[in-house]
Design a protein around this motif. Sequence first.
Motif, mmCIF file in Angstrom:
data_model
loop_
_atom_site.group_PDB
_atom_site.id
_atom_site.type_symbol
_atom_site.label_atom_id
_atom_site.label_comp_id
_atom_site.label_asym_id
_atom_site.label_seq_id
_atom_site.Cartn_x
_atom_site.Cartn_y
_atom_site.Cartn_z
ATOM 1 N N PHE A 1 5.839 10.208 -4.225
ATOM 2 C CA PHE A 1 4.895 9.937 -3.149
ATOM 3 C C PHE A 1 5.035 8.487 -2.723
ATOM 4 N N ASP B 1 3.233 6.140 0.248
ATOM 5 C CA ASP B 1 2.213 6.189 1.290
ATOM 6 C C ASP B 1 2.688 5.391 2.507
ATOM 7 N N GLU B 2 3.661 5.963 3.224
ATOM 8 C CA GLU B 2 4.225 5.340 4.427
ATOM 9 C C GLU B 2 3.100 5.055 5.427
ATOM 10 N N ARG B 3 3.208 3.923 6.088
ATOM 11 C CA ARG B 3 2.206 3.589 7.091
ATOM 12 C C ARG B 3 2.278 4.601 8.239
ATOM 13 N N PRO C 1 0.806 -1.235 0.000
ATOM 14 C CA PRO C 1 0.000 0.000 0.000
ATOM 15 C C PRO C 1 0.832 1.275 0.000
ATOM 16 N N LEU D 1 0.767 4.515 -4.016
ATOM 17 C CA LEU D 1 -0.544 5.172 -4.040
ATOM 18 C C LEU D 1 -1.197 4.946 -5.403
ATOM 19 N N ARG D 2 -2.295 4.230 -5.391
ATOM 20 C CA ARG D 2 -3.009 3.906 -6.623
ATOM 21 C C ARG D 2 -4.222 4.809 -6.758
#
Lengths: 581, 581
Positions: free
Chosen positions: B139, B141-143, B91, B94-95
Amino acid sequence: MKASQFFVSTLKEAPADAEIVSHKLMMRAGLIKRLGAGIYNYMPMGLRVIRKVEGIIREEMNRAGAIELLMPIVQPAELWQETGRFDKMGPELLRVKDRHERDFIIQPTSEEVVTDIARQELRSYKQLPKNFYHIQTKFRDERRPRFGIMRGREFTMKDAYSFDRDVEAAGRSYDAMFKAYIAIFDRMGLQYRAVAADTGAIGGDRSHEFQVIADTGEDAIIYCPNSEYAANIELAEALPLLAERAAPTLPLEKTSTPGTATCADVARFLGLPLQRTVKTLVLATDEFDEAGKVAKSTVWLLMVRGDHELNEVKASKVEGLKGGFRFATLAEIDTHFGCKPGYLGPIGMKQPVKVVVDRTVARMSDFVCGANDEDYHYTGVNWGRDLPEPDVVADLRNVVEGDPSPDGKGLLAIQRGIEVGHVFYLGTKYSKAMNATYLDEKGKPQFMEMGCYGIGVTRLLGAAIEQNHDERGIIWPDAMAPFRIVICPIGMDRSEAVRAEAERLYQSLQALGVDVLLDDRGERPGAMFADWELVGVPHRIVISDRGLKEGKLEYQGRRDAQATPVAQAEVDAFLKDKLLA
Amino acid sequence: MKASQFFVSTLKEAPADAEIVSHKLMMRAGLIKRLGAGIYNYMPMGLRVIRKVEGIIREEMNRAGAIELLMPIVQPAELWQETGRFDKMGPELLRVKDRHERDFIIQPTSEEVVTDIARQELRSYKQLPKNFYHIQTKFRDERRPRFGIMRGREFTMKDAYSFDRDVEAAGRSYDAMFKAYIAIFDRMGLQYRAVAADTGAIGGDRSHEFQVIADTGEDAIIYCPNSEYAANIELAEALPLLAERAAPTLPLEKTSTPGTATCADVARFLGLPLQRTVKTLVLATDEFDEAGKVAKSTVWLLMVRGDHELNEVKASKVEGLKGGFRFATLAEIDTHFGCKPGYLGPIGMKQPVKVVVDRTVARMSDFVCGANDEDYHYTGVNWGRDLPEPDVVADLRNVVEGDPSPDGKGLLAIQRGIEVGHVFYLGTKYSKAMNATYLDEKGKPQFMEMGCYGIGVTRLLGAAIEQNHDERGIIWPDAMAPFRIVICPIGMDRSEAVRAEAERLYQSLQALGVDVLLDDRGERPGAMFADWELVGVPHRIVISDRGLKEGKLEYQGRRDAQATPVAQAEVDAFLKDKLLA
């Protein structure tokens, strides 16, 4: 830069999907490369142009006192919900959820973020005015991206936002930006016009588009050749074309006009000038109940002269139509006129509606309009005699070439343009929505007055090319060119004299700070010249063995019909004069 | 720049969520401003530092022959599906779907896009080598984004990609980038190390991390103070600590060791050095059937000395463990050892498993390990006598301070570092996945050999601050500073002499091309000094009425304990020497 160390990639043919000349030439010259619909790689040659454009914009923005920062591309939805744009904007706003299912948007502009910064950072009147700008990637999910980077989805834009204590100060910020834009587009060497534009719900007269003149432009620019007057089609005021209404000379007659559903058909059938006919348009407005359902609809009749066209933005300024309107349905038309479109008119309506007419129509006499009876028109129609005076008289139509200029200084002309910049007074639209206040001298919170100022960086490339090209390729204005001058040595690998002079001149121009390219690829002259004409380098020097034997080099400007011989001993001075003057 | 025309916004206190000193100082100095989790506005002061860093990177990349372009932020999923990364990446990728429900990603890097460009543009061996780079927003999307822009979600990175005809040429491209990185970080004035790093599945020895030295760094840097040796903890080779295995001197004994489930406990209980004990770890590997279900699991026993720690990256290089492993479940442990963790060992397993031991363990004798019986350990254990020789001997452990250097030149030391750059040989991983070939001299298609080279632009700011700060604020190296020197006039609004000298010096420094700030805000001296010490401007000149009466100004370097008086007549020469030397 030496070509062997750069990346030159030209194409003989443009890809089939390139519709307009700038798109074709940018693809062929290797400035951009398509990655997806409306998404392009800026290739090394194209990026150089972009950096030149950005550099000019940055210098002039800084000179005008604006301060550069950088706001993120991925922005939290919360701010966009504060202004309501998260919901109001259509699918052109690209929405995305992060791994925690929180909503974000990919920024199309940054009003929300900059207002958020301002409301935190600008607390006192002493900190105003401030103007923040950034040059940043934008994304707009266009339904039909086209024209390369002219109407792409991902693009680069300079957007600036001014914050002021009152309307007057906001006007000064606006004027400073207007002046900066003039300086920017002047420096780029483009032909353009600053065009007054509609301000919509904000009101006032502070909105100007900067349009690069190009026959292929999407926008119509209305201007007066004898004055400074220029406006876009939405704003350009259409004066009444008749000084006063003439007295009736004809009787009202209901005339059979079979199969003539357009004014042009009617005029032809009756043998009258089109200017004697009047076009009828039926609009409707809706009122909604609390649940959002249509509670009540109202039908309106609008009239413009047969040879004129309704301007919907102008119509939307009529009292009652400001909240938005639509064209009436066939059922609504039947209810009010008892007739199908093509033969509608203001006389003998089944259920009378408000009649709104263009200024010119209000002064017409003995005109022709539909009779609300299929295949029939009235001729000899006269206001006051055959039907009541119009309920509303307004400027409803697009101006046309030859209309009188609103400033009284002659007749209007029309050009095509490509919008590359926009300065816009925002008032307190965003500061109120986001509660962005400062404390005035009395310690009282006041909403900040804002303006926004955009320049489409990548779009400028397309616009410049639409304006400046020929059958051989792009013709960059000097300030935008990826390289200002190219040195083309012929047979550099065979002739030591050619190589030595090429290297000497290359270093001499570099020492002057000139952005010079030395084409050391070893291409044949024809291919080499074709490449740089396609790419659009403004100046070219050819060095050949034969020329050197005569003590001569050849200079050719990109617009010159032929080359100019220059004595080798004078070439540095010649070029210094050309390039640094 | 004059401060009154710039935007200076300093804070007394850092926000509560700032955990590390660089984050606190960047917020306090007004370099960045939080917009959302891991998403920051780069404020005017911070953007100036970013531009300085970008400028240095760009110059050195160009000097090394790399070519700048710009690849889009929003990229079509198709390319990412070609390499499988669209599905494989977690995740953090970033989709996003566009209005037509087509898949896109927000780029975390650009291997796919650049390889797509290369396979279209680089068709012949004559066009190789090529190295394309861009400096672009990324980008991830780090947890748990944290540390400000050190581990943000949106950040700026320089990523370069080289394309070569063979492994040898790729090595030259790699070396050129390595050299460029040295030049870049040298110019920035940072203390750093180029650290050999693991190459994972790619293999070979061409992977180096560039680590900025800082006590607060997340990474351990292993180096030899007497040589050039430096590696990260995954790669640093742990030599056996014993020259050879000593002969047994003790009998094997099963000893009661109640309540001693760790090596430290056992050693303390038995009164033995920790170095006499051996730690047992039980791993498992899984094989899958076609439906993706686990078809077979295999259990492994790994052993490192009691005072050592298993390095999982090293373990993953053992034949049989390469495909990935996990820690065994309690059920698996019970099946194979009939005992609970804490007392496991290689002697008397219920179902024997493969025994993999660290090099040092393989040379131990008379050691202590678990007896597969709760509360019991074996002492006096000896390979070959009490149990078979290990199945596999390998480097399994993290090195520790004082270990012998693999190059034989002394003992290893450990520093903390912050990774700001990485050079990496990719081989044909992407070119094979995307069929990126060129035609060799014989017209035969060959896969391109690739390398990738990243520098975290925004991360560099954090790393530089972690390394260079004091209790008053940031201490920028000259090359990174938002302004190199600040002129602080005291009472400029009261003293014409102060104003005149401040303006004169300001213009004199500007004429030298020095990035100078004149603080004309009218702040009191204490507040003014505190601001610029916090912001970290490397040089400061104070101009006061009292000083001017004595013909003196005061210079202070940001690291200087006190100010140096400089004669007014000599100040220009003094500063020229300081700033342009």
